[in-house]
Design an enzyme around this catalytic site. Structure first.
Site, PDB file in Angstrom:
ATOM      1  CB  SER A 235      -0.891   0.007   1.258  1.00 39.19           C
ATOM      2  OG  SER A 235      -1.524   1.261   1.417  1.00 39.19           O
TER       3      SER A 235
ATOM      4  CE1 TYR B 166      -3.423  -0.374   5.226  1.00 34.94           C
ATOM      5  CE2 TYR B 166      -3.857  -2.696   5.586  1.00 34.94           C
ATOM      6  CZ  TYR B 166      -3.642  -1.640   4.732  1.00 34.94           C
ATOM      7  OH  TYR B 166      -3.633  -1.836   3.374  1.00 34.94           O
TER       8      TYR B 166
ATOM      9  CE  LYS C 277      -1.472  -4.509   3.274  1.00 35.97           C
ATOM     10  NZ  LYS C 277      -1.688  -5.846   2.666  1.00 35.97           N
TER      11      LYS C 277
HETATM   12  C1  WQD Z   1      -9.516   9.366   0.892  1.00 35.75           C
HETATM   13  C2  WQD Z   1      -9.726  10.852   1.146  1.00 35.75           C
HETATM   14  C3  WQD Z   1     -10.120  11.410   3.430  1.00 35.75           C
HETATM   15  C4  WQD Z   1     -13.981   9.452   3.820  1.00 35.75           C
HETATM   16  C5  WQD Z   1      -7.052   4.309   2.844  1.00 35.75           C
HETATM   17  C6  WQD Z   1      -6.020   3.518   3.562  1.00 35.75           C
HETATM   18  C7  WQD Z   1      -5.022   2.984   2.566  1.00 35.75           C
HETATM   19  C8  WQD Z   1      -5.734   2.219   1.502  1.00 35.75           C
HETATM   20  C9  WQD Z   1      -6.803   3.074   0.837  1.00 35.75           C
HETATM   21  C10 WQD Z   1      -5.696  -0.108   2.035  1.00 35.75           C
HETATM   22  C11 WQD Z   1      -9.021  11.322   2.402  1.00 35.75           C
HETATM   23  C12 WQD Z   1     -11.330  11.741   2.568  1.00 35.75           C
HETATM   24  C13 WQD Z   1     -12.777   9.909   3.308  1.00 35.75           C
HETATM   25  C14 WQD Z   1     -14.992  10.373   4.162  1.00 35.75           C
HETATM   26  C15 WQD Z   1     -13.579  12.167   3.445  1.00 35.75           C
HETATM   27  N1  WQD Z   1      -6.335   1.075   2.054  1.00 35.75           N
HETATM   28  N2  WQD Z   1     -12.600  11.244   3.117  1.00 35.75           N
HETATM   29  N3  WQD Z   1     -14.759  11.705   3.953  1.00 35.75           N
HETATM   30  O1  WQD Z   1      -7.280   7.255   3.721  1.00 35.75           O
HETATM   31  O2  WQD Z   1      -6.405   7.721   1.370  1.00 35.75           O
HETATM   32  O3  WQD Z   1      -6.449   5.394   2.209  1.00 35.75           O
HETATM   33  O4  WQD Z   1      -7.689   3.532   1.872  1.00 35.75           O
HETATM   34  O5  WQD Z   1      -4.613  -0.343   1.591  1.00 35.75           O
HETATM   35  O6  WQD Z   1      -4.111   2.165   3.253  1.00 35.75           O
HETATM   36  O7  WQD Z   1      -5.335   4.391   4.441  1.00 35.75           O
HETATM   37  O8  WQD Z   1      -8.577   6.531   1.654  1.00 35.75           O
HETATM   38  O9  WQD Z   1     -10.935   6.729   1.023  1.00 35.75           O
HETATM   39  O10 WQD Z   1     -10.339   6.698   3.503  1.00 35.75           O
HETATM   40  O11 WQD Z   1      -9.821   8.689   2.122  1.00 35.75           O
HETATM   41  O12 WQD Z   1     -13.377  13.393   3.285  1.00 35.75           O
HETATM   42  O13 WQD Z   1     -16.095  10.020   4.645  1.00 35.75           O
HETATM   43  O14 WQD Z   1     -11.106  11.079   1.339  1.00 35.75           O
HETATM   44  O15 WQD Z   1      -9.900  12.443   4.379  1.00 35.75           O
HETATM   45  O16 WQD Z   1      -8.542  12.633   2.177  1.00 35.75           O
HETATM   46  P1  WQD Z   1      -7.145   6.843   2.298  1.00 35.75           P
HETATM   47  P2  WQD Z   1     -10.001   7.109   2.113  1.00 35.75           P
END
Ligand code: WQD
Length: 345
Positions: A131, A156, A160
């Site tokens: 990741s 988590y 990785k």
């Molecule tokens: C994306 C953006 C949030 C939800 C995670 C894991 C990573 C990988 C992918 C496994 C961020 C914003 C989110 C919401 C929001 N997983 N957001 N409102 O955090 O980049 O990555 O998923 O491997 O390891 O960390 O993805 O989709 O959670 O967030 O504003 O209700 O959307 O702040 O900027 P992230 P995400």
């Protein structure tokens, strides 16, 4: 697609999961024969129905936890696989902070067991699901694989990073394993047939399933976690990649390993689109593509979020002969079509 008796078998751990199931489809389309191992702790058996509908036949699936050494040994004894794609892992960032030992035990022990069994059964090729979280907040963007990993943002993410080190050290020992660790950016979307897609358990942590559930009326409103970042519109930037593009990258990685006529090798490769998109642009694009006005509010930053991360994909283009082909608009259309389908159930 009917299997030919001599299609090379690939063990797909976590093959009933979001990325795993889409990779199973791409494997069959590429002439491989997937063998799924999944304990269904974070996936539903209905995924097997979706696979059967898309592929026109069943895929071998063992219900087992990848930490169950007897079960895993029996599978290696029975199935003459020529490679392994290892997806099976717990992946909820927030939960990993609350239950770190659950994550270290499950995610690391399952990998170690695989690395012990593979050479014992003459299996040398491993594609590992890593990741971009290992980068933390890179200083240079787009981020390349040469960028030093930063201290993990969560247990988590640390599993990785540690897993990558375990694989690298194993490959560097006299153990005949060829491995590629694929560093995913943000997988989104669903199979265009709407027979496979993301099935978040409970309240989605990730942006796109929260968007589609809000659009479907399951959630009343989306909260945008902060708009005071140093980005064009103040919201975070990520590299959102269609899950089918990601699945196809795994097939290319396997092909790369199959071609290598060496006993051991290890490398890490970014799998993203190479484009960064802000949260507000994801929302705007979703509204444009679906005609659904999204109810959202701006809330406080989410602890642990990095401001922006997106991939340099030069290495994937060159070494895997792979490029993400699907647009953000297509990814969001496919995600919405899938949400509409499962909302009808
Ligand atoms: C994306 C953006 C949030 C939800 C995670 C894991 C990573 C990988 C992918 C496994 C961020 C914003 C989110 C919401 C929001 N997983 N957001 N409102 O955090 O980049 O990555 O998923 O491997 O390891 O960390 O993805 O989709 O959670 O967030 O504003 O209700 O959307 O702040 O900027 P992230 P995400």
């Amino acid at each position: 697609m009917t299997p030919t008796g001599n299609s090379p078998k690939i063990l797909v751990t976590g093959g009933a999961g979001f990325i795993g199931s889409h990779t199973v489809v791409s494997l069959v389309e590429a002439g491989f024969e997937p063998v799924i191992v999944d304990d269904f702790s974070n996936s539903e058996r209905s995924v097997l129905d979706g696979l059967r509908t898309i592929l026109g036949r069943d895929v071998t699936c063992y219900t087992a936890n990848c930490n169950d050494s007897a079960a895993m040994e029996a599978i290696f004894q029975k199935e003459a696989v020529i490679g392994v794609i290892h997806f099976a892992a717990y992946k909820a960032v927030g939960e990993s902070v609350r239950l770190p030992l659950k994550y270290y035990r499950n995610n690391l022990d399952s990998l170690i067991l695989l690395l012990e069994l593979m050479p014992k059964y003459g299996v040398h090729n491993l594609v590992f699901s890593s990741s971009c979280t290992v980068y933390g907040q890179p200083e240079q963007l787009p981020v390349t694989e040469a960028t030093p990993r930063l201290p993990a943002q969560s247990p988590y993410g640390n599993t990785k990073a540690i897993s990558e080190d375990i694989i690298r050290d194993t490959v560097q020992s006299p153990t005949p394993i060829k491995a590629l660790a694929l560093r995913y950016f943000n997988p989104i979307g669903a199979h265009p047939s709407a027979e496979l897609g993301e099935l978040p358990l409970g309240i989605p942590a990730n942006l796109v399933p929260f968007i589609t559930q809000t659009a479907a009326g399951i959630r009343s409103s989306l909260t945008v976690y902060g708009n005071d970042y140093n980005t064009p519109d103040g919201t975070c930037i990520r590299d959102y990649i269609h899950v089918v593009d990601l699945a196809e990258a795994h097939v290319q990685a396997l092909r790369k390993l199959n071609e290598q006529n060496t006993d051991s090798s290890y490398d890490v490769i970014n799998i993203g689109t190479g484009r960064g998109e802000t949260v507000l642009n994801i929302i705007k694009t979703f509204e444009q593509e679906t005609g659904v006005n999204l109810n959202y509010t701006i809330g406080p930053r989410r602890p642990g979020d990095v401001e922006q991360v997106y991939a340099d994909v030069t290495k994937a283009n060159r070494d895997l002969n792979w490029t993400a082909r699907r647009s953000l608009a297509e990814s969001l259309r496919d995600a919405w079509r899938w949400q509409q389908k499962i909302s009808l159930k």
